[in-house]
Design an enzyme around this catalytic site. Sequence first.
Site, PDB file in Angstrom:
ATOM      1  N   GLU A 125       0.810  -1.219   0.000  1.00 47.77           N
ATOM      2  CA  GLU A 125       0.000   0.000   0.000  1.00 47.77           C
ATOM      3  C   GLU A 125       0.848   1.277   0.000  1.00 47.77           C
ATOM      4  O   GLU A 125       0.360   2.338  -0.363  1.00 47.77           O
ATOM      5  CB  GLU A 125      -0.954  -0.018   1.213  1.00 47.77           C
ATOM      6  N   ASP A 142     -12.508  -7.101  -2.292  1.00 47.88           N
ATOM      7  CA  ASP A 142     -13.413  -8.246  -2.077  1.00 47.88           C
ATOM      8  C   ASP A 142     -14.721  -7.729  -1.506  1.00 47.88           C
ATOM      9  O   ASP A 142     -14.823  -6.542  -1.193  1.00 47.88           O
ATOM     10  CB  ASP A 142     -12.758  -9.231  -1.093  1.00 47.88           C
TER      11      ASP A 142
HETATM   12  N1  ADE Z   1      -9.349  -5.456   3.801  1.00 52.35           N
HETATM   13  C1  ADE Z   1      -9.651  -5.917   2.577  1.00 52.35           C
HETATM   14  N2  ADE Z   1     -10.698  -6.770   2.632  1.00 52.35           N
HETATM   15  C2  ADE Z   1     -11.065  -6.839   3.938  1.00 52.35           C
HETATM   16  C3  ADE Z   1     -12.057  -7.551   4.635  1.00 52.35           C
HETATM   17  N3  ADE Z   1     -12.888  -8.371   3.999  1.00 52.35           N
HETATM   18  N4  ADE Z   1     -12.138  -7.386   5.986  1.00 52.35           N
HETATM   19  C4  ADE Z   1     -11.285  -6.564   6.627  1.00 52.35           C
HETATM   20  N5  ADE Z   1     -10.316  -5.883   6.020  1.00 52.35           N
HETATM   21  C5  ADE Z   1     -10.208  -5.996   4.678  1.00 52.35           C
END
Ligand code: ADE
Length: 234
Positions: free
Chosen positions: A13, A200
Amino acid sequence: MVRIGVIGAMQEEVSALISQMKDKEEYTIAGMTFCKGSLWNQDAVVVKSGVGKVNIGICTQLMITVFSVDFVINTGVAGGLYKDINVGDIVISSDALQHDLDCTAHDFKKGEIPGMETSVFKADPELVDLAKEACELVNPEISCYVGRVVTGDQFIGVSEKKKELVELFDAYCVEMEGGAMAQVAWLNKVPFVIVRAITDRADDTAAVDYNTFVQQAIVHTVKLLAAMFLKLGR
Ligand code: ADE
């Protein structure tokens, strides 16, 4: 000239930012290496905080106390909660809170911090507008949302848990640091914004999707930040 603090939890990042920094000086405190220098013609400090609320809490306080930044930006990735959000899209924080803070046994609401004036920390409206304008300029192929970010020391990868977060908090995305940075910034009266790219949907396939899309998603946050820095210089 203002000094901008940029915090990412993971190397992916922040590495694209650090590699583009000029006149770089490094300072390691509490195991975190703060890179101070000129980034896209702005005075900036960039650091990898590590994952989770404790790491970014310490990191944000150091940014403010030791490096005297004028505002802090948290950049990274998140799981999407908003129903129409897609992998690759961006969420800019309207506000942030901690979804895992739970004193419901004492009749507090989920996320409510006992003894504090507020538990929902509002992002700086000017930084939010600037980030949104920058995103729309350089990432026209994706959607850019301004909405609530919820934070907890948990990767959300189970649909049942996602449902609970959606119902409780009306949030756009979930991640593991932003709300803690927001709280520290608020306590110090320092403006902040969180910028997150979706990897996601925080559901049963989240862990696999995360690994597949993380590199691709970060490209959007890096482009956004570069455009935002240019706008700040005008
Ligand atoms: N960062 C990226 N995806 C995530 C998720 N599903 N839960 C927590 N942090 C995240």
